[in-house]
Scaffold this active site. Structure first.
Site, PDB file in Angstrom:
ATOM      1  N   ASP A 160     -35.794 -20.298   6.419  1.00  0.00           N
ATOM      2  CA  ASP A 160     -36.886 -19.798   7.266  1.00  0.00           C
ATOM      3  C   ASP A 160     -38.062 -20.772   7.228  1.00  0.00           C
ATOM      4  OD1 ASP A 160     -35.445 -17.197   7.552  1.00  0.00           O
ATOM      5  OD2 ASP A 160     -35.847 -17.124   5.412  1.00  0.00           O
ATOM      6  N   HIS A 188     -36.007 -12.096   3.699  1.00  0.00           N
ATOM      7  CA  HIS A 188     -35.229 -12.952   4.604  1.00  0.00           C
ATOM      8  C   HIS A 188     -34.574 -12.039   5.638  1.00  0.00           C
ATOM      9  CE1 HIS A 188     -32.671 -15.914   6.343  1.00  0.00           C
ATOM     10  NE2 HIS A 188     -31.600 -15.206   6.045  1.00  0.00           N
TER      11      HIS A 188
HETATM   12  N1  LIG Z   1     -30.348 -16.614   3.090  1.00  0.00           N
HETATM   13  C1  LIG Z   1     -30.087 -17.290   4.182  1.00  0.00           C
HETATM   14  O1  LIG Z   1     -30.974 -17.970   4.718  1.00  0.00           O
HETATM   15  C2  LIG Z   1     -28.737 -17.283   4.829  1.00  0.00           C
HETATM   16  C3  LIG Z   1     -27.740 -16.474   4.369  1.00  0.00           C
HETATM   17  N2  LIG Z   1     -26.507 -16.462   4.965  1.00  0.00           N
HETATM   18  C4  LIG Z   1     -25.498 -15.580   4.381  1.00  0.00           C
HETATM   19  O2  LIG Z   1     -24.620 -16.347   3.555  1.00  0.00           O
HETATM   20  C5  LIG Z   1     -23.398 -15.625   3.376  1.00  0.00           C
HETATM   21  C6  LIG Z   1     -22.194 -16.539   3.529  1.00  0.00           C
HETATM   22  O3  LIG Z   1     -22.122 -17.010   4.834  1.00  0.00           O
HETATM   23  P1  LIG Z   1     -20.839 -17.853   5.345  1.00  0.00           P
HETATM   24  O4  LIG Z   1     -20.476 -18.920   4.390  1.00  0.00           O
HETATM   25  O5  LIG Z   1     -21.151 -18.211   6.738  1.00  0.00           O
HETATM   26  O6  LIG Z   1     -19.722 -16.727   5.337  1.00  0.00           O
HETATM   27  P2  LIG Z   1     -18.135 -16.914   5.356  1.00  0.00           P
HETATM   28  O7  LIG Z   1     -17.552 -15.597   5.735  1.00  0.00           O
HETATM   29  O8  LIG Z   1     -17.738 -18.128   6.092  1.00  0.00           O
HETATM   30  O9  LIG Z   1     -17.823 -17.153   3.829  1.00  0.00           O
HETATM   31  C7  LIG Z   1     -18.040 -16.187   2.878  1.00  0.00           C
HETATM   32  C8  LIG Z   1     -17.024 -16.422   1.799  1.00  0.00           C
HETATM   33  O10 LIG Z   1     -17.333 -15.547   0.724  1.00  0.00           O
HETATM   34  C9  LIG Z   1     -16.110 -15.141   0.180  1.00  0.00           C
HETATM   35  N3  LIG Z   1     -16.314 -13.944  -0.635  1.00  0.00           N
HETATM   36  C10 LIG Z   1     -16.370 -12.654  -0.231  1.00  0.00           C
HETATM   37  N4  LIG Z   1     -16.496 -11.844  -1.282  1.00  0.00           N
HETATM   38  C11 LIG Z   1     -16.543 -12.634  -2.371  1.00  0.00           C
HETATM   39  C12 LIG Z   1     -16.649 -12.380  -3.751  1.00  0.00           C
HETATM   40  N5  LIG Z   1     -16.730 -11.129  -4.239  1.00  0.00           N
HETATM   41  N6  LIG Z   1     -16.643 -13.433  -4.598  1.00  0.00           N
HETATM   42  C13 LIG Z   1     -16.537 -14.680  -4.136  1.00  0.00           C
HETATM   43  N7  LIG Z   1     -16.418 -14.991  -2.837  1.00  0.00           N
HETATM   44  C14 LIG Z   1     -16.431 -13.982  -1.970  1.00  0.00           C
HETATM   45  C15 LIG Z   1     -15.201 -14.939   1.377  1.00  0.00           C
HETATM   46  O11 LIG Z   1     -13.837 -14.965   1.008  1.00  0.00           O
HETATM   47  C16 LIG Z   1     -15.585 -16.120   2.228  1.00  0.00           C
HETATM   48  O12 LIG Z   1     -14.780 -17.258   1.977  1.00  0.00           O
HETATM   49  C17 LIG Z   1     -23.463 -14.493   4.392  1.00  0.00           C
HETATM   50  O13 LIG Z   1     -23.908 -13.323   3.713  1.00  0.00           O
HETATM   51  C18 LIG Z   1     -24.540 -14.931   5.350  1.00  0.00           C
HETATM   52  O14 LIG Z   1     -25.133 -13.851   6.023  1.00  0.00           O
HETATM   53  C19 LIG Z   1     -26.210 -17.288   6.020  1.00  0.00           C
HETATM   54  C20 LIG Z   1     -27.183 -18.108   6.507  1.00  0.00           C
HETATM   55  C21 LIG Z   1     -28.521 -18.151   5.969  1.00  0.00           C
HETATM   56  O1  LIG Z   2     -28.791 -14.198  10.380  1.00  0.00           O
HETATM   57  C1  LIG Z   2     -27.784 -14.282   9.655  1.00  0.00           C
HETATM   58  O2  LIG Z   2     -26.953 -13.393   9.496  1.00  0.00           O
HETATM   59  C2  LIG Z   2     -27.601 -15.550   8.886  1.00  0.00           C
HETATM   60  C3  LIG Z   2     -28.900 -15.840   8.284  1.00  0.00           C
HETATM   61  O3  LIG Z   2     -29.328 -15.231   7.330  1.00  0.00           O
HETATM   62  C4  LIG Z   2     -29.751 -16.796   8.961  1.00  0.00           C
HETATM   63  O4  LIG Z   2     -29.280 -17.630   9.745  1.00  0.00           O
HETATM   64  O5  LIG Z   2     -30.958 -16.739   8.700  1.00  0.00           O
END
Ligand SMILES: NC(=O)C1=CN([C@@H]2O[C@H](COP(=O)(O)OP(=O)(O)OC[C@H]3O[C@@H](n4cnc5c(N)ncnc54)[C@H](O)[C@@H]3O)[C@@H](O)[C@H]2O)C=CC1
Ligand SMILES: O=C([O-])CC(=O)C(=O)O
Length: 330
Positions: A160, A188
């Protein structure tokens, strides 16, 4: 290379952020070009094979700093001796879903991981929670780790922060490097408050640099930053990945290596009650970092415009805390 390698655990290693993150960690961008690392990849059992594929690619990069990769579906193994834990694995938000919908599903992931950190991690462990809802997931993990100092659990609002830097740079005709002292407050989520009232652009107040355009601030800048995640999902058909990985690298790098003199960053951290934010919730604040520790920037004047928005986002965090308390997750 004589330095002891740093153990870095990445959960959700086979996911899209994991794929954008691991190669950068292994190349030295997380901790420094002279710091060897050992990687632990935690995944759920069905995704272990995909994680192995990523590990094969890491091998094929022959990174001089990478001294080992371990892949597991057991949190106790994944966090054994961990110095830095990046908690990415969670269920990503899909079209039309708000972060609140994710609380329950993800709580079941972060509670056992917090316990595994408590029981196995190194004494100096630092945790960054990326998986959404990041602030409250960090609270759940922290509550399950009573033996780890609470301040080691942080949540990512650096994405952000970076988004806000670029929007402000574009509006003021400056570059992101010209901007200092920007703050993300709160959660967030879409309630977050990107605050430019303390910020400077090339040394002058940011509000002047945008021609005192409060309409742009309220109707364009704030919603653009706060809803950027949803806009990326809409455009890409998948949530942000490379920019999220980049922000995770920035967050930990700044935490370990320090903020520049006169500047600060934004981190989701346990509130000590500063700025009227209830103690204990994990809220984003302006922080400086030095020698691996962070401090909330004190003494900032909060105007009425900011106060209302900080309070709204903080209220959402208080409500999320109540919700997870009700679910027995903290
Ligand atoms: N804080 C932030 O600014 C942001 C947060 N996010 C969040 O990050 C997270 C991950 O996003 P992506 O990589 O795109 O998702 P993705 O679905 O591509 O990957 C998530 C991975 O986590 C694994 N997973 C699920 N449960 C698990 C567990 N108990 N232990 C270990 N691994 C586990 C899944 O098998 C999958 O491979 C999401 O919650 C997303 O919303 C995404 C963008 C920004
Ligand atoms: O919006 C979402 O789900 C992924 C995220 O946290 C971001 O891009 O800020």
């Amino acid at each position: 290379m004589t330095r002891t390698p740093v153990n870095v655990t990445v959960t959700g290693a086979a996911g899209q952020i994991g794929y954008a993150l691991l190669f950068r960690i292994a190349s030295g961008q997380l901790l420094g070009a002279d710091v060897p690392v050992k990687l632990r990849l935690l995944e759920i059992t069905p995704a272990l094979k995909a994680a192995e594929g990523t590990a094969m690619e890491l091998d094929d990069c022959a990174f001089p700093l990478l001294q080992g990769i371990e892949i597991t579906d057991d949190p106790n193994v994944a966090f054994d001796g961990t110095n830095v834990g990046l908690l990415v694995g969670a269920r990503p938000r899909t079209k039309g879903m708000e972060r609140g919908d994710l609380l329950e599903a993800n709580g079941g992931i972060f509670k056992p991981q917090g316990k595994a950190i408590n029981d196995n991690a190194a004494d100096d462990v630092k945790i960054l929670v990326v998986g959404n809802p990041a602030n409250t997931n960090a609270l759940i993990a922290q509550a399950a780790a009573p033996d780890v100092p609470a301040e080691r659990f942080t949540a990512m609002t650096r994405l952000d922060h970076n988004r806000a830097l670029t929007q402000l740079a574009k509006k003021s005709g400056a570059t992101v490097a010209d901007i200092q002292r920007l703050t993300i407050w709160g959660n967030h989520s879409a309630t977050q408050y990107p605050d430019i009232f303390q910020a400077t652009v090339a040394g002058k107040p940011a509000i002047e640099a945008i021609g005192n355009d409060e309409k742009w601030l309220a109707e364009d800048f704030i919603p653009t930053v706060a809803k950027r995640g949803a806009a990326i999902i809409e455009a890409r058909g998948a949530s942000s990945a490379a920019s999220a990985a980049n922000a995770a690298i920035d967050h930990v790098h700044t935490w370990v290596n320090g903020t520049a003199e006169g500047n600060w960053t934004s981190m989701g951290i346990p509130s000590d009650g500063s700025y009227g934010v209830p103690e204990g919730i994990i809220s984003s604040f302006p922080v400086t970092t030095k020698d691996g520790k962070y401090e909330i920037v004190q003494g900032l004047e909060i105007n009425e415009f900011s106060r209302t928005r900080i309070d709204a986002s903080v209220q959402e965090l208080v409500d999320e805390r109540e919700a997870v308390r009700g679910l027995g997750l903290i």
